[in-house]
Motif scaffolding. Sequence first.
Motif, mmCIF file in Angstrom:
data_model
loop_
_atom_site.group_PDB
_atom_site.id
_atom_site.type_symbol
_atom_site.label_atom_id
_atom_site.label_comp_id
_atom_site.label_asym_id
_atom_site.label_seq_id
_atom_site.Cartn_x
_atom_site.Cartn_y
_atom_site.Cartn_z
ATOM 1 N N LYS A 1 12.498 5.090 5.284
ATOM 2 C CA LYS A 1 12.366 3.728 5.800
ATOM 3 C C LYS A 1 12.710 3.681 7.277
ATOM 4 O O LYS A 1 13.681 4.289 7.726
ATOM 5 C CB LYS A 1 13.293 2.796 5.012
ATOM 6 C CG LYS A 1 13.218 1.341 5.443
ATOM 7 C CD LYS A 1 14.136 0.482 4.589
ATOM 8 C CE LYS A 1 14.073 -0.980 5.028
ATOM 9 N NZ LYS A 1 14.941 -1.833 4.191
ATOM 10 N N PRO B 1 5.775 -3.055 -1.274
ATOM 11 C CA PRO B 1 6.612 -2.962 -0.075
ATOM 12 C C PRO B 1 5.893 -3.509 1.156
ATOM 13 O O PRO B 1 4.667 -3.410 1.265
ATOM 14 C CB PRO B 1 6.886 -1.458 0.054
ATOM 15 C CG PRO B 1 5.799 -0.795 -0.731
ATOM 16 C CD PRO B 1 5.417 -1.745 -1.816
ATOM 17 N N THR C 1 4.172 1.295 5.414
ATOM 18 C CA THR C 1 4.010 -0.149 5.623
ATOM 19 C C THR C 1 3.712 -0.428 7.086
ATOM 20 O O THR C 1 4.150 0.306 7.972
ATOM 21 C CB THR C 1 5.273 -0.914 5.175
ATOM 22 O OG1 THR C 1 6.418 -0.386 5.868
ATOM 23 C CG2 THR C 1 5.489 -0.788 3.681
#
Length: 200
Positions: A178, A29, A124
């Motif tokens: 996310k 990711p 991330t």
Amino acid sequence: MKQNLIAALALGLFLSPSLAGAQQQAQEPKYVVKPLAEKKVSELPAGELFWRVENFATGAQAQAAMGPNSLVAESRGKVWLFTLGPAGQVSAGGTKVAEIGPIPKVEASQYLLRINEAGGPPGTKTPVHTHPGPEAFYVLAGETSQKTPHGVNRVGAGQSMVGHGDTPMEVWSSGSTKTQSLVMFVVDATKPFSSPAKFD
């Protein structure tokens, strides 16, 4: 024939770990940044500046409400109008979502106004980098964090923050889901938009 089969099997065993590694790396990711709209302007409005973020029913309505320092973009199924200007204003036909600022001043012979969409799964992040001017965030989903030499700021969905210009920064998805943000920039158009950097 038997020797060819043995050689093929040996070659397959030799290549498999590399292919598996490449597939794993491809599926890793990432924090993704995508430009949505931009324009260059020769001057900015006088006084304290804010980013006004508004929604419109259609792109045509948003385009009709644009000023010289406005940008229209679509994200998450909505039409957005971003206008850099004084606080307290509204655009005809729009629904105000946020007013972000004041935005730190940048001096340049030409300015780039840009809207990016940015985000990714938890953990991330971007590389450490700088921009030649300030950025501002409006978080649509999840939680976004920004680290600079001034410290770490965290903002969740429906919240905003003003970043720093010409300062090393790292941005990441810091929540449990996310993150997705709309990022607004006012930068010196004569300099690279983004440059690698490091923390001292």
